[in-house]
Motif scaffolding. Structure first.
Motif, short mmCIF file in Angstrom:
data_model
loop_
_atom_site.label_atom_id
_atom_site.label_comp_id
_atom_site.label_asym_id
_atom_site.label_seq_id
_atom_site.Cartn_x
_atom_site.Cartn_y
_atom_site.Cartn_z
N VAL A 223 -11.29 6.43 12.31
CA VAL A 223 -12.75 6.54 12.28
C VAL A 223 -13.04 7.91 11.70
O VAL A 223 -12.50 8.92 12.17
CB VAL A 223 -13.36 6.44 13.70
N MET A 224 -13.86 7.96 10.66
CA MET A 224 -14.15 9.25 10.02
C MET A 224 -15.63 9.39 9.72
O MET A 224 -16.35 8.41 9.60
CB MET A 224 -13.37 9.38 8.70
N THR B 71 -7.93 10.61 -2.42
CA THR B 71 -7.26 9.85 -1.38
C THR B 71 -8.24 8.88 -0.72
O THR B 71 -9.32 9.29 -0.28
CB THR B 71 -6.72 10.80 -0.28
N ALA B 72 -7.85 7.61 -0.67
CA ALA B 72 -8.63 6.63 0.08
C ALA B 72 -8.09 6.62 1.50
O ALA B 72 -6.88 6.53 1.71
CB ALA B 72 -8.50 5.26 -0.56
N ALA B 73 -8.98 6.73 2.46
CA ALA B 73 -8.55 6.93 3.85
C ALA B 73 -8.14 5.63 4.54
O ALA B 73 -7.79 5.65 5.71
CB ALA B 73 -9.65 7.63 4.64
N GLY B 74 -8.19 4.48 3.84
CA GLY B 74 -7.81 3.22 4.47
C GLY B 74 -7.75 2.14 3.42
O GLY B 74 -7.87 2.41 2.21
N ALA C 8 -12.17 2.81 -5.62
CA ALA C 8 -10.81 3.29 -5.41
C ALA C 8 -9.89 2.16 -4.94
O ALA C 8 -8.75 2.40 -4.56
CB ALA C 8 -10.82 4.43 -4.39
N ASP D 195 -9.31 -0.95 9.02
CA ASP D 195 -8.47 0.20 9.39
C ASP D 195 -9.16 1.52 9.06
O ASP D 195 -8.59 2.59 9.23
CB ASP D 195 -7.09 0.12 8.73
N ARG E 194 -1.21 3.51 2.23
CA ARG E 194 -2.49 3.96 1.70
C ARG E 194 -2.38 4.21 0.22
O ARG E 194 -1.31 4.49 -0.29
CB ARG E 194 -2.90 5.27 2.37
N SER E 195 -3.50 4.15 -0.41
CA SER E 195 -3.46 4.33 -1.87
C SER E 195 -3.95 5.71 -2.25
O SER E 195 -4.83 6.27 -1.61
CB SER E 195 -4.37 3.29 -2.51
N GLU E 196 -3.35 6.24 -3.27
CA GLU E 196 -3.96 7.40 -3.91
C GLU E 196 -4.71 6.83 -5.10
O GLU E 196 -4.14 6.16 -5.94
CB GLU E 196 -2.91 8.37 -4.46
N CYS E 197 -6.00 7.12 -5.14
CA CYS E 197 -6.74 6.52 -6.22
C CYS E 197 -6.65 7.40 -7.44
O CYS E 197 -6.81 8.60 -7.36
CB CYS E 197 -8.19 6.31 -5.81
N GLN F 118 -4.18 17.98 -3.25
CA GLN F 118 -4.40 17.29 -1.98
C GLN F 118 -4.19 18.26 -0.82
O GLN F 118 -3.31 19.11 -0.87
CB GLN F 118 -3.38 16.15 -1.81
N ALA G 266 -4.84 14.95 3.69
CA ALA G 266 -4.98 13.85 2.73
C ALA G 266 -3.61 13.25 2.42
O ALA G 266 -3.46 12.02 2.34
CB ALA G 266 -5.65 14.35 1.44
N MET H 130 -2.62 11.03 5.32
CA MET H 130 -3.39 9.78 5.28
C MET H 130 -2.84 8.86 4.20
O MET H 130 -2.70 7.66 4.40
CB MET H 130 -4.87 10.06 4.98
N LEU I 108 -7.72 13.11 10.99
CA LEU I 108 -8.90 13.60 10.28
C LEU I 108 -10.15 12.96 10.84
O LEU I 108 -10.18 11.76 11.11
CB LEU I 108 -8.82 13.26 8.79
N PHE I 109 -11.20 13.72 10.99
CA PHE I 109 -12.50 13.12 11.33
C PHE I 109 -13.58 13.57 10.35
O PHE I 109 -14.08 12.79 9.57
CB PHE I 109 -12.90 13.41 12.77
N CYS I 110 -13.92 14.85 10.36
CA CYS I 110 -15.02 15.30 9.47
C CYS I 110 -14.54 15.48 8.04
O CYS I 110 -15.32 15.39 7.10
CB CYS I 110 -15.63 16.60 9.98
#
Ligand SMILES: Cc1cc2nc3c(=O)[nH]c(=O)nc-3n(C[C@H](O)[C@H](O)[C@H](O)COP(=O)(O)OP(=O)(O)OC[C@H]3O[C@@H](n4cnc5c(N)ncnc54)[C@H](O)[C@@H]3O)c2cc1C
Ligand code: FES
Lengths: 491, 111
Positions: free
Chosen positions: A148-149, A163-166, A188, A264, B5-8, B32, B36, B39, B58-60
């Motif tokens: 959750v962000m 970076t995509a976080a999910g 993305a 996710d 996870r993907s790196e775009c 990065q 990041a 993640m 990570l949150f904010c």
């Protein structure tokens, strides 16, 4: 890391290199002033023009061109020696030995242990505070699960870190900012299951009346609507996430309809909260804005109520990047005029008109996307409100019922919300709202102030404190303790 | 912690850095943050809270919340969302209060 050479003196120190601060610093330097531009970020641009080392904002884009020009002017003024740019420097304390007159001392450190700082102090005769915002958050059961962000944080990861976080996301909360976050994720390659907008849909139509006066904004809205359609992202209105599901990481969300979406990544945003610690630290007056956030009071010259302290951008109210740029420019003209430098009065008039229209548009947005009334009804006994100190809603209720905490200051003392690492930056708005609602009244600026003032604006090492306490001619240490003692930053 | 996870967007020619997280290899792209990079490797938490032992990551995303504290090359209490990844960095999870070695001022208790 500390250096004790004599701190240099500038005509003006600008804090923040986002749209507002960049405009203010470049404008002031071009007018002929000696400028220090201090920014916690490694690269100029703030939250709006966030980018990574290799991918500047696209110059083909309207705003990308504006940024490219501002950045070129910034570097030109640096080469001329008029502007000293200090990226990667946090201002953690501002003091002014003589009240309301004389220079300010700004104390600086790096955002992490190994970040080299070029200066640990600068002095300036005037300040322009352009500290921007962070995402406003409302606690929801399960919002402390990993995955959750904050919506802006998701955007920052995309723009600043590629970076995509999910891989399956729900974007929820309220406000137009949810759309660029959702479409950015989709571009993305992330599957965006829904944008859950808590407010009703006719908001869009209603605010177009205000937007017509700022045509670029309506074009932007249409562009996002098209992108949402292209990526087949459902835009659900009056849709609130009531619970976030998962054990040790997020697995999905439950909506108020009862429906469960498996995801996710959950991106949450309820508008923005301006960072008010520096305005409060210098003693500037603040007020509660239309969106419920505490903001710095400024006049039509961007002057705060403290002599020689100006503020621009979201520090004076959330309203977007274009407004922030206009305010930054106007602040530069005001500082230049105060130094008796020639200023074109027509330029100031034009900027004031832009600012008026920008504020009217922002007011329309705030009216369309309010924090939903009654959001505290969804909190459960066990919902974490303060993430740092892990203070639950139940504990706040008990502090009110059993210990008589009726205002946020007492609440902080008795239940410790806002007393952890983030110092109430994340939970401050919510704690003010919860305390007020438990006491059966609406939240006021008085409720917000003690949760927005901080003894220090950034984390400080004991070494830095010790050095400040004994190494100085200025009474900085006293000022710091006083502002911490009653928590409202009034010196 | 298995979700890939993907790196775009790939960077043509940008060499990737090699880091470790609690001994396991993690790659990062220049620019990065370490947060990041974690993640992107599907690692979403690297700290547990003081009272309830709950996982956090990570949150904010912008240095405000301090949820993302991590130990970098033996230095505890660093914000993973801010520290840029560098080749050879050793990252390790942080337990308990995540509190470092004598940092003050973050606790609000100047009162
Ligand atoms: C995470 C996030 C992402 C966002 N992304 C977008 C987006 O993609 N599109 C969009 O339209 N809007 C976005 N916004 C809204 C956006 O912030 C504003 O519209 C715009 O950036 C406001 O400009 P500003 O100059 O007022 O502040 P900002 O751009 O926020 O700049 C403020 C700067 O001040 C610095 N600062 C603050 N305090 C200190 C201190 N004590 N010492 C040193 N430096 C300090 C900050 O590091 C920051 O660089 C985002 C907001 C957030 C919080
Ligand atoms: S994610 Fe909030 S400080 Fe790093």
């Amino acid at each position: 890391m500390a250096m004790s050479t004599d701190p240099p003196m500038y005509d003006v120190a600008v804090v923040g290199a986002g749209p507002a601060g960049l405009s203010a610093a470049v404008g002031a330097a071009e007018a002929g002033l000696d400028v220090a531009l201090i920014d916690a970020g490694r690269l100029p641009g703030g939250q709006y023009w966030r980018h990574d080392d290799e991918h500047p904002p696209h110059p083909g884009h309207r705003d990308g061109r504006l940024f490219a020009r501002l950045r070129a002017r910034l570097h030109h003024q640096r080469r001329l020696g008029r502007l000293h740019y200090l990226p990667g420097h946090q201002v953690w304390l501002i003091d002014r030995p003589r009240p309301d007159t004389g220079p300010f001392t700004l104390r600086l450190n790096g955002p992490y242990d190994t970040a080299p700082v070029e200066r640990d102090r600068v002095r300036a005769r005037a300040l322009v505070l352009c500290c921007g915002t962070h995402d406003r958050q409302l606690p929801i059961p399960g919002w402390d699960l990993p995955g959750v962000m904050a919506a802006g944080g998701v955007q920052a990861l995309l723009k600043g870190h590629r970076t995509a976080a999910g891989s399956r996301a729900v974007v929820a909360g309220t406000g137009p900012f949810l759309l660029p976050v959702a479409t950015g994720l989709a571009q993305a390659g992330v599957r965006v299951l829904a944008v859950c907008e808590a407010n009703p849909v006719h908001g869009w139509l209603r605010h177009l009346g205000g937007a017509a006066r700022v045509p670029a904004k309506s074009a932007e809205a249409l562009r996002y609507a098209a992108l949402m359609a292209r990526h087949r992202i459902p835009y659900r209105t009056r849709a609130a996430v009531t619970e976030i599901l998962g054990e040790d990481r997020v697995r999905g969300v439950r909506l108020d309809s009862g429906e469960v979406l498996e995801a996710d990544l959950v991106a949450l945003g309820w508008g923005f909260t301006p960072a008010l610690e520096l305005p409060l630290m210098v003693g500037a007056d603040t007020r509660r804005d239309l969106d419920g956030s505490l903001v710095a009071v400024v006049d039509t010259h961007q002057r705060t109520t403290v002599p020689d302290v100006l503020a621009a951008g979201e520090t004076t109210g959330v309203g977007g990047a274009a407004l922030a740029v206009a305010e930054g420019r106007l602040a530069a003209l005001t500082v230049a005029a105060a130094h008796r430098l020639p200023v074109d009065p027509r330029a100031a008039r034009r900027l004031r008109a832009t600012i008026r229209h920008g504020r009217a548009f922002a007011a329309a947005l705030h009216g369309t996307y309010p924090v939903p009334a009654g959001w505290t009804d969804r909190l459960t006994e066990r919902t974490v409100v303060c993430r740092c100190e892990e203070v639950t809603y139940g504990e706040l209720c008990r502090a009110r019922d059993e210990l008589g905490a009726e205002d946020p200051r007492t609440m902080k003392l008795l239940a410790r919300p806002g007393m952890g690492w983030c110092q109430g930056r994340i939970c401050g708005f919510a704690v003010a709202a919860v305390t007020a609602s438990l006491t059966g009244r609406p939240a006021t600026a008085e409720d917000l102030r003690p949760l927005s003032a901080r003894p220090f604006a950034a984390l400080v090492t004991l070494g830095e404190l010790a050095e400040m306490a004994d190494g100085d001619e200025e009474p900085g240490a006293d000022a710091a303790e006083e502002s911490g003692a009653d928590g409202d930053g009034e010196p | 912690m298995s979700h890939a996870r993907s790196e775009c967007g790939t960077r043509s020619g940008a060499p990737s850095y090699r880091l470790t997280f609690d001994g396991a290899a993690v790659t990062a792209l220049p620019g990065q943050s370490v947060g990041a990079a974690l993640m992107a490797a599907g690692i979403v938490s690297w700290r547990t809270t003081r009272r309830e032992g709950r996982p956090r990551g990570l949150f904010c995303g912008i240095g405000v919340c301090f949820d993302c504290l991590i130990t970098v090359d033996g230095r505890p209490g660093q914000r993973a969302c801010l520290v840029p990844a560098r080749d050879g960095m050793r990252l390790s999870a942080e337990g308990g209060d995540g509190e470092g070695d004598g940092e003050g001022g973050g606790d609000g208790d100047v009162d």
